[in-house]
Design a protein around this motif. Sequence first.
Motif, PDB file in Angstrom:
ATOM      1  N   MET A  30     -14.380  -0.684   1.621  1.00 50.64           N
ATOM      2  CA  MET A  30     -13.889   0.562   2.338  1.00 50.64           C
ATOM      3  C   MET A  30     -12.858   1.251   2.791  1.00 50.64           C
ATOM      4  O   MET A  30     -12.439   0.742   1.717  1.00 50.64           O
ATOM      5  CB  MET A  30     -14.120  -0.649   3.801  1.00 50.64           C
ATOM      6  N   LYS A  31     -12.832   2.121   2.797  1.00 50.20           N
ATOM      7  CA  LYS A  31     -11.696   3.216   2.247  1.00 50.20           C
ATOM      8  C   LYS A  31     -10.744   2.552   3.335  1.00 50.20           C
ATOM      9  O   LYS A  31      -9.490   2.291   2.967  1.00 50.20           O
ATOM     10  CB  LYS A  31     -11.619   4.747   3.252  1.00 50.20           C
ATOM     11  N   SER A  32     -10.185   2.134   4.270  1.00 49.19           N
ATOM     12  CA  SER A  32     -10.048   1.792   4.739  1.00 49.19           C
ATOM     13  C   SER A  32      -9.314   0.169   3.934  1.00 49.19           C
ATOM     14  O   SER A  32      -7.638   0.315   4.255  1.00 49.19           O
ATOM     15  CB  SER A  32      -9.919   1.145   6.801  1.00 49.19           C
ATOM     16  N   ARG A  33      -9.712  -0.569   3.863  1.00 46.95           N
ATOM     17  CA  ARG A  33      -9.029  -1.945   2.929  1.00 46.95           C
ATOM     18  C   ARG A  33      -8.211  -1.300   2.062  1.00 46.95           C
ATOM     19  O   ARG A  33      -7.278  -1.292   1.502  1.00 46.95           O
ATOM     20  CB  ARG A  33     -10.299  -2.598   2.792  1.00 46.95           C
ATOM     21  N   PHE A  34      -8.886  -0.130   1.038  1.00 44.23           N
ATOM     22  CA  PHE A  34      -7.973   0.518   0.075  1.00 44.23           C
ATOM     23  C   PHE A  34      -6.939   1.443   0.908  1.00 44.23           C
ATOM     24  O   PHE A  34      -6.003   0.896   0.462  1.00 44.23           O
ATOM     25  CB  PHE A  34      -9.568   1.965  -0.287  1.00 44.23           C
ATOM     26  N   ASN A  35      -6.839   2.052   1.692  1.00 50.63           N
ATOM     27  CA  ASN A  35      -5.706   2.418   2.749  1.00 50.63           C
ATOM     28  C   ASN A  35      -4.592   1.707   2.752  1.00 50.63           C
ATOM     29  O   ASN A  35      -3.205   1.954   1.868  1.00 50.63           O
ATOM     30  CB  ASN A  35      -6.794   3.245   4.081  1.00 50.63           C
ATOM     31  N   VAL A  36      -4.816   0.491   3.360  1.00 54.40           N
ATOM     32  CA  VAL A  36      -3.621  -0.696   2.810  1.00 54.40           C
ATOM     33  C   VAL A  36      -3.841  -1.253   1.619  1.00 54.40           C
ATOM     34  O   VAL A  36      -2.167  -1.481   1.474  1.00 54.40           O
ATOM     35  CB  VAL A  36      -4.715  -2.011   3.780  1.00 54.40           C
ATOM     36  N   HIS A  37      -4.678  -1.148   1.109  1.00 56.55           N
ATOM     37  CA  HIS A  37      -4.298  -1.960  -0.741  1.00 56.55           C
ATOM     38  C   HIS A  37      -3.462  -0.751  -1.332  1.00 56.55           C
ATOM     39  O   HIS A  37      -1.848  -1.170  -1.460  1.00 56.55           O
ATOM     40  CB  HIS A  37      -5.570  -1.663  -1.072  1.00 56.55           C
ATOM     41  N   MET A  38      -3.602   0.660  -1.166  1.00 58.21           N
ATOM     42  CA  MET A  38      -2.399   1.970  -1.087  1.00 58.21           C
ATOM     43  C   MET A  38      -1.167   1.323  -1.215  1.00 58.21           C
ATOM     44  O   MET A  38       0.316   1.323  -1.581  1.00 58.21           O
ATOM     45  CB  MET A  38      -2.814   2.940  -1.315  1.00 58.21           C
ATOM     46  N   LYS A  39      -0.763   0.810  -0.003  1.00 53.23           N
ATOM     47  CA  LYS A  39       0.039   0.610   0.638  1.00 53.23           C
ATOM     48  C   LYS A  39       1.648  -0.053   0.007  1.00 53.23           C
ATOM     49  O   LYS A  39       2.566  -0.383   0.251  1.00 53.23           O
ATOM     50  CB  LYS A  39      -0.260   0.434   2.571  1.00 53.23           C
ATOM     51  N   THR A  40       0.058  -1.509  -0.663  1.00 56.59           N
ATOM     52  CA  THR A  40       1.637  -2.579  -1.277  1.00 56.59           C
ATOM     53  C   THR A  40       1.818  -1.990  -2.359  1.00 56.59           C
ATOM     54  O   THR A  40       3.072  -2.202  -2.953  1.00 56.59           O
ATOM     55  CB  THR A  40       0.103  -3.663  -2.231  1.00 56.59           C
ATOM     56  N   HIS A  41       1.464  -0.810  -2.777  1.00 57.43           N
ATOM     57  CA  HIS A  41       2.477  -0.126  -3.885  1.00 57.43           C
ATOM     58  C   HIS A  41       3.494   1.267  -3.686  1.00 57.43           C
ATOM     59  O   HIS A  41       4.056   0.920  -4.365  1.00 57.43           O
ATOM     60  CB  HIS A  41       1.721   0.886  -5.219  1.00 57.43           C
ATOM     61  N   THR A  42       3.104   1.167  -2.491  1.00 60.04           N
ATOM     62  CA  THR A  42       4.389   2.518  -1.839  1.00 60.04           C
ATOM     63  C   THR A  42       4.933   1.804  -1.250  1.00 60.04           C
ATOM     64  O   THR A  42       6.159   2.058  -1.222  1.00 60.04           O
ATOM     65  CB  THR A  42       3.281   3.060  -1.096  1.00 60.04           C
ATOM     66  N   GLY A  43       4.720   0.737  -0.699  1.00 49.85           N
ATOM     67  CA  GLY A  43       5.358  -0.195  -0.334  1.00 49.85           C
ATOM     68  C   GLY A  43       6.172  -0.029   1.368  1.00 49.85           C
ATOM     69  O   GLY A  43       6.640  -0.305   2.054  1.00 49.85           O
ATOM     70  N   GLU A  44       4.890   0.972   2.019  1.00 45.09           N
ATOM     71  CA  GLU A  44       5.373   1.605   3.625  1.00 45.09           C
ATOM     72  C   GLU A  44       4.910   0.601   4.239  1.00 45.09           C
ATOM     73  O   GLU A  44       3.811   0.310   4.258  1.00 45.09           O
ATOM     74  CB  GLU A  44       3.863   2.820   3.164  1.00 45.09           C
ATOM     75  N   LYS A  45       5.449   0.440   4.943  1.00 46.53           N
ATOM     76  CA  LYS A  45       5.561  -0.123   6.498  1.00 46.53           C
ATOM     77  C   LYS A  45       5.268   0.174   7.767  1.00 46.53           C
ATOM     78  O   LYS A  45       6.824   0.452   7.961  1.00 46.53           O
ATOM     79  CB  LYS A  45       5.785  -1.689   6.030  1.00 46.53           C
ATOM     80  N   ARG A  46       4.793   1.620   7.701  1.00 41.56           N
ATOM     81  CA  ARG A  46       4.562   2.379   9.484  1.00 41.56           C
ATOM     82  C   ARG A  46       5.193   1.126  11.078  1.00 41.56           C
ATOM     83  O   ARG A  46       5.711   2.096  11.314  1.00 41.56           O
ATOM     84  CB  ARG A  46       3.839   2.905   9.970  1.00 41.56           C
ATOM     85  N   PHE A  47       4.795   0.321  10.951  1.00 43.57           N
ATOM     86  CA  PHE A  47       4.916  -0.281  12.124  1.00 43.57           C
ATOM     87  C   PHE A  47       5.552  -1.011  12.597  1.00 43.57           C
ATOM     88  O   PHE A  47       5.738  -2.545  11.466  1.00 43.57           O
ATOM     89  CB  PHE A  47       3.009  -0.740  12.473  1.00 43.57           C
ATOM     90  N   GLY A  48       6.494  -1.603  13.234  1.00 39.55           N
ATOM     91  CA  GLY A  48       7.906  -1.980  13.436  1.00 39.55           C
ATOM     92  C   GLY A  48       7.617  -3.142  14.076  1.00 39.55           C
ATOM     93  O   GLY A  48       7.012  -2.086  15.509  1.00 39.55           O
ATOM     94  N   CYS A  49       7.752  -4.291  14.475  1.00 39.68           N
ATOM     95  CA  CYS A  49       7.853  -4.909  15.259  1.00 39.68           C
ATOM     96  C   CYS A  49       9.590  -4.600  16.238  1.00 39.68           C
ATOM     97  O   CYS A  49      10.367  -4.885  15.670  1.00 39.68           O
ATOM     98  CB  CYS A  49       7.921  -6.481  15.174  1.00 39.68           C
ATOM     99  N   ASP A  50       9.183  -4.778  17.588  1.00 39.53           N
ATOM    100  CA  ASP A  50      10.871  -4.034  18.349  1.00 39.53           C
ATOM    101  C   ASP A  50      11.307  -5.498  18.904  1.00 39.53           C
ATOM    102  O   ASP A  50      12.651  -5.335  18.833  1.00 39.53           O
ATOM    103  CB  ASP A  50      10.662  -3.607  19.958  1.00 39.53           C
ATOM    104  N   ASN A  51      11.472  -6.593  18.591  1.00 37.88           N
ATOM    105  CA  ASN A  51      11.849  -8.126  18.737  1.00 37.88           C
ATOM    106  C   ASN A  51      12.423  -8.400  17.971  1.00 37.88           C
ATOM    107  O   ASN A  51      13.742  -8.722  17.890  1.00 37.88           O
ATOM    108  CB  ASN A  51      10.165  -9.086  19.517  1.00 37.88           C
ATOM    109  N   CYS A  52      11.485  -8.774  16.554  1.00 35.61           N
ATOM    110  CA  CYS A  52      12.414  -9.193  15.447  1.00 35.61           C
ATOM    111  C   CYS A  52      12.593  -7.901  14.157  1.00 35.61           C
ATOM    112  O   CYS A  52      13.074  -8.276  13.379  1.00 35.61           O
ATOM    113  CB  CYS A  52      11.415 -10.124  14.372  1.00 35.61           C
ATOM    114  N   GLY A  53      11.777  -7.194  14.197  1.00 37.74           N
ATOM    115  CA  GLY A  53      12.090  -6.247  13.086  1.00 37.74           C
ATOM    116  C   GLY A  53      11.412  -6.162  12.364  1.00 37.74           C
ATOM    117  O   GLY A  53      11.296  -5.021  11.292  1.00 37.74           O
TER     118      GLY A  53
END
Length: 631
Positions: free
Chosen positions: A215-238
């Motif tokens: 799936m393309k979605s899983r591929f996109n998630v995997h690519m973030k392991t190389h880029t280190g991108e984490k767009r979504f942050g938790c307001d409680n613990c960061g």
Amino acid sequence: MIFTSQGGEQLNLKEKTEDTRFLSTVVHMKSNEDEEKPLCSYFPQLQNEVSVFPTSPSADYIQGKMKDDSNVDSMNKVLKTNITVHTGKKSFGCDVCGKTFSDKSNLKAHTRIHTGEKPYCCDNCGKRFTFKSVLNGHLRIHTGEKPFGCDVCGKRCSSKSHLKTHMRTHTGEKPFGCDACGKKYSSKSDLNKHVRIHMAEKPFGCDDCGKRFYMKSRFNVHMKTHTGEKRFGCDNCGKRFYLKSVLNRHIKIHTGEKPFVCDCCCKRFSMMSHLNSHMRIHTGEKPFGCDVCGKRCSSKSDLNKHVLIHMGEKPFGCDDCGKRYSMKSHLNRHLKSHTGDKPFGCDDCGKRFFIKSHLNTHMRSHTGDKPFGCDTCGKRCSSKSDLNKHMRMHIGEKPFACDDCGKRFFIKSHLNRHMMIHTGEKPFGCDVCCKRYASKSDLNRHAKSHTGEKPFGCDACDKRFPSNSSLKVHKRIHTGEKPFSCDDCGKRFSIKSHLKIHMRVHTGEKPFSCDDCEKRFSFKSVLNRHMRVHTGEKPFCCDECGKRFSNKYHLNIHIRNHTGERPFGCDDCGKIYSIKSHLNIHMRIHKGEKPFGCDYCGKRCSSKSDLNRHIKIHTRDKSLPVILLEK
């Protein structure tokens, strides 16, 4: 009324007419190819709209209407399009895939799929699209607009198609079925993803590591392991995440929300997938099988973890010590050993743990709960891992082998401890006396000798012990249980170590050597005792008379001289002794047993000391008593 020219060069209109209105059929200008059937007959409402003209038509009016010939052409096009809708006629075909369309514009749009043309661009992120409608749907991501709402739960969607798919979660409708296995899905896209499993198709490949995805979605998630991108942050613990769905799941940790409940045991879960996996505990279902060894797992994630054992793949490495792991969770657990973080504490004894599962297992030591039972002998264990280790005793499986000496073990920890014999490593040191040990359990056991702590008590005699294992061994005195047997002579022992020591009698093995005289011994304790012959050390002192001894056993025997204690009695004649060996020698009198023979005359004696005295007759030892010589 006469029209003499298509180009509108001349217009002759008969002024005198009896009619006060024109009919709509006069206004419509039909071509030769439209003779068969008037277009307006399909749409009576359009006849009504164009059938009324002024009562006194003039040349100016007619000329104005002729300027609107283009509007009439547009009307004809609309009529033709609507006719194809009703008739189902699709006269425009794609040359590449053969798909047909009712409208030429639809065919042009479809052709872009084959050419890869994406003429519509998002001004916000630069992403390009094949269709304008898809661009419009995409723009709602930036605007946050969700105009379509669910009447059941109130959830809002950015597109009508998404709302329709969502509604199937309430209705349970799954109209799309797999031809291969019959599994059904609520959306066509989910079915397409599933079909790739049967086809083994993984069309999405990572350019960095070569890994491929269904799936393309899983591929996109995997690519973030190389880029280190984490767009979504938790307001409680960061804490930050690759996916919004993972963030939403994480937030439930803070809110404590667990909306999914098990009907069998009432346990609650924050995710439906976790509930589904949990239900397999009750049903015993294990739908996922390993192709290599046939082992079956209750969840796909467990199977993926298991497969890494066969592949030997350990993609997760510790930056501090370089140790590698097959699973991210194992790495995270290991990292706590460097930080010393133990976030899970026992409310009963205060002991803290790296992992929640270890705390849960520990709590069973307080509750006495042992939910895992052995089908072979009925023994019950407090954890599944302990049961698995125990089962290896029945099947004789010893999967862990020492590379140095070939010895095999049931448990990996036992192999690790054994390896320290070869390396001489003793990483655990006592803070009080600086004595070092190869295992933490040995150190903990030793530490209790300084504190005097003996938390485990015997119900039969009230004797207390520093460890539960020592208590278990002690209880065998009361029960008479001797589970360890010698294969050579059948002698049984209550402790495994005693059997191992006994086996040296048959093998003649003497692994312990004296550095001073090179005399060898079967037991380490005997070597230690022997060493005192060279050092003259007598560390054991009698409190009554001050006499000193080189070993504790001799002191205990000596103390009986002061107390008069004779704990060993003969069942035949009632004679009692202070030493067990003396009773054993005495029992030979009743049995007629004489195991010691003279090499000179063949006479046999019941004890070694009697034999030694007898041999002196042959050697003419003048120091013998007269009574012995007469005999």
